[in-house]
Design a protein around this motif. Structure first.
Motif, PDB file in Angstrom:
ATOM      1  N   GLN A  19       0.823  -1.205   0.000  1.00 50.63           N
ATOM      2  CA  GLN A  19       0.000   0.000   0.000  1.00 50.63           C
ATOM      3  C   GLN A  19       0.858   1.255   0.000  1.00 50.63           C
ATOM      4  N   SER A  22       2.395   1.731  -3.484  1.00 54.42           N
ATOM      5  CA  SER A  22       1.396   2.131  -4.479  1.00 54.42           C
ATOM      6  C   SER A  22       0.846   3.524  -4.203  1.00 54.42           C
ATOM      7  N   ASP A  83      -4.544  -4.226  -8.782  1.00 53.05           N
ATOM      8  CA  ASP A  83      -3.165  -3.744  -8.939  1.00 53.05           C
ATOM      9  C   ASP A  83      -2.623  -4.070 -10.329  1.00 53.05           C
ATOM     10  N   ARG A  86      -4.375  -1.839 -12.915  1.00 49.22           N
ATOM     11  CA  ARG A  86      -3.850  -0.470 -12.917  1.00 49.22           C
ATOM     12  C   ARG A  86      -2.445  -0.423 -13.508  1.00 49.22           C
ATOM     13  N   ASN A 118      -9.316   1.569  -8.978  1.00 52.61           N
ATOM     14  CA  ASN A 118      -9.105   2.207  -7.678  1.00 52.61           C
ATOM     15  C   ASN A 118     -10.271   1.955  -6.736  1.00 52.61           C
ATOM     16  N   SER A 121     -10.053  -1.666  -5.567  1.00 52.84           N
ATOM     17  CA  SER A 121      -8.885  -1.854  -4.722  1.00 52.84           C
ATOM     18  C   SER A 121      -9.099  -1.253  -3.338  1.00 52.84           C
ATOM     19  N   PHE A 180       2.367  -0.565  -8.681  1.00 57.35           N
ATOM     20  CA  PHE A 180       1.255  -1.509  -8.585  1.00 57.35           C
ATOM     21  C   PHE A 180       1.731  -2.948  -8.741  1.00 57.35           C
ATOM     22  N   SER A 183       2.970  -3.765  -5.312  1.00 60.23           N
ATOM     23  CA  SER A 183       1.822  -3.981  -4.441  1.00 60.23           C
ATOM     24  C   SER A 183       1.186  -5.343  -4.700  1.00 60.23           C
ATOM     25  N   ALA A 184       1.018  -5.709  -5.956  1.00 57.67           N
ATOM     26  CA  ALA A 184       0.417  -7.012  -6.286  1.00 57.67           C
ATOM     27  C   ALA A 184       1.272  -8.164  -5.747  1.00 57.67           C
TER      28      ALA A 184
END
Length: 189
Positions: A19, A22, A83, A86, A118, A121, A180, A183-184
């Protein structure tokens, strides 16, 4: 949970890391996307306004629907999918720029599609936190995530300005696409 709090919870740490990265990346796009329109496509004030509005428009029709839908599903796959979505949609901007094929329509589409991702997410991540931590740690978890949000709101524009100055606004969006991916991977781990 063992004494020592959430710092020792590896699941929370990965969510927090993903988080945070991102959020910083998103701040880059908030500055770089309109900069692409203004500096590289000579957009009018109205066009920039539409572009900015499209990033947030999906929250109006989808906010409640996404919450209801997400409550009935596993949140991690939704967060990972958002993620990746995006990442792909944002990566299309520097790719199109490199091939001299970037258009206003693409900027508008990217803003709207990223806005949809978004919504899903953010709703999934807010619902996922109570799955990771106990009720007694929820306040601490939210505080740490809010700290990341505040830090990105302060440091993100500085990072964005640096990257835009270094590589230009279209290429700076690559940083958000990469954020992203990070984050993924963090959420998937």
């Amino acid at each position: 949970m063992a004494r020592g709090g959430l710092i020792h919870n590896s699941h929370f740490r990965r969510l927090w890391l993903g988080q945070t990265v991102s959020l910083f990346g998103t701040q880059v796009t908030f500055l770089a996307l309109p900069s692409v329109a203004i500096l590289q496509m000579h957009a009018s004030v109205f066009q920039v306004g539409v572009l900015q509005a499209l990033q947030f428009l999906p929250f109006l029709p989808l906010g409640l629907l996404a919450g209801t839908w997400i409550d009935r599903r596993h949140r991690r796959p939704i967060m990972i999918g958002a993620d990746i979505g995006r990442m792909l949609v944002l990566a299309s901007i520097p790719v199109a720029f490199l091939f001299h094929s970037l258009t206003f329509f693409q900027l508008y589409a990217v803003a709207a599609i990223a806005g949809v991702f978004n919504v899903f997410s953010q709703v999934a991540y807010q619902a996922h936190l109570p799955d990771l931590v106990g009720p007694e740690e929820l306040v601490d978890g939210n505080a740490k995530l809010q700290l990341s949000s505040s830090a990105s709101a302060i440091g993100g524009p500085v990072l964005a300005g640096f990257l835009i100055g270094l590589v230009g606004p279209a290429m700076a969006i690559t940083a958000d696409a990469v954020s992203f991916l990070v984050s993924a991977v963090a959420v998937a781990a």
